[in-house]
Design a protein around this motif. Structure first.
Motif, mmCIF file in Angstrom:
data_model
loop_
_atom_site.group_PDB
_atom_site.id
_atom_site.type_symbol
_atom_site.label_atom_id
_atom_site.label_comp_id
_atom_site.label_asym_id
_atom_site.label_seq_id
_atom_site.Cartn_x
_atom_site.Cartn_y
_atom_site.Cartn_z
ATOM 1 N N TYR A 99 42.000 42.633 43.366
ATOM 2 C CA TYR A 99 41.071 41.908 44.232
ATOM 3 C C TYR A 99 40.398 42.872 45.218
ATOM 4 O O TYR A 99 39.178 42.845 45.394
ATOM 5 N N ASP A 102 37.913 45.188 43.437
ATOM 6 C CA ASP A 102 36.691 44.471 43.098
ATOM 7 C C ASP A 102 35.836 44.259 44.344
ATOM 8 O O ASP A 102 34.611 44.417 44.313
ATOM 9 N N GLU A 105 34.203 47.523 45.256
ATOM 10 C CA GLU A 105 33.133 47.838 44.314
ATOM 11 C C GLU A 105 31.882 47.015 44.620
ATOM 12 O O GLU A 105 30.754 47.523 44.556
ATOM 13 N N ARG A 106 32.048 45.752 44.972
ATOM 14 C CA ARG A 106 30.901 44.911 45.332
ATOM 15 C C ARG A 106 30.219 45.430 46.587
ATOM 16 O O ARG A 106 28.993 45.411 46.692
#
Length: 115
Positions: A99, A102, A105-106
């Motif tokens: 989580y 991610d 990365e966003r």
């Protein structure tokens, strides 16, 4: 076929005569049900009426060994629980890590789009 002016839809079938109940005896050693005419058990070959005193004595002795070796509430009773909890903790750790990866990365992709 008609009876009293009405058509009979089904005929009564003759029922077979009730059979005498089959008499059996149960072997005390292997619990096999044998027919009344057999003098020895079909499975273990013991004579009808054999009382397995030595077998029962040995079985109680073996059961007492198992009772002595494991105490009530020993660590061996809870090994499966501990193992399951460790695996659950590992799964939660991997999901949390994924989580945050991610999410990071966003954030990077949003920063790259703004520039």
């Amino acid at each position: 076929m008609k009876a009293d002016g009405k058509e009979v839809l089904c005929q009564e079938q003759e029922k077979p005569a009730p059979q005498k109940p089959r008499r059996e005896w149960t072997c005390l050693l292997c619990s096999k049900k044998n027919s009344e005419d057999k003098k020895v058990c079909q499975v273990c070959g013991r004579q009808r009426g054999h009382n397995p005193k030595e077998y029962e004595k040995r079985l109680q002795e073996i059961r007492s060994w198992n009772d002595e070796e494991r105490e009530e509430g020993s660590i061996a009773d809870y090994c499966g629980l501990f193992f399951g909890l460790v695996i659950l903790a590992l799964i939660l750790a991997v999901l949390t890590w994924a989580y945050y990866q991610d999410k990071e990365e966003r954030m990077r992709s949003m920063n790259n789009e703004e520039l």
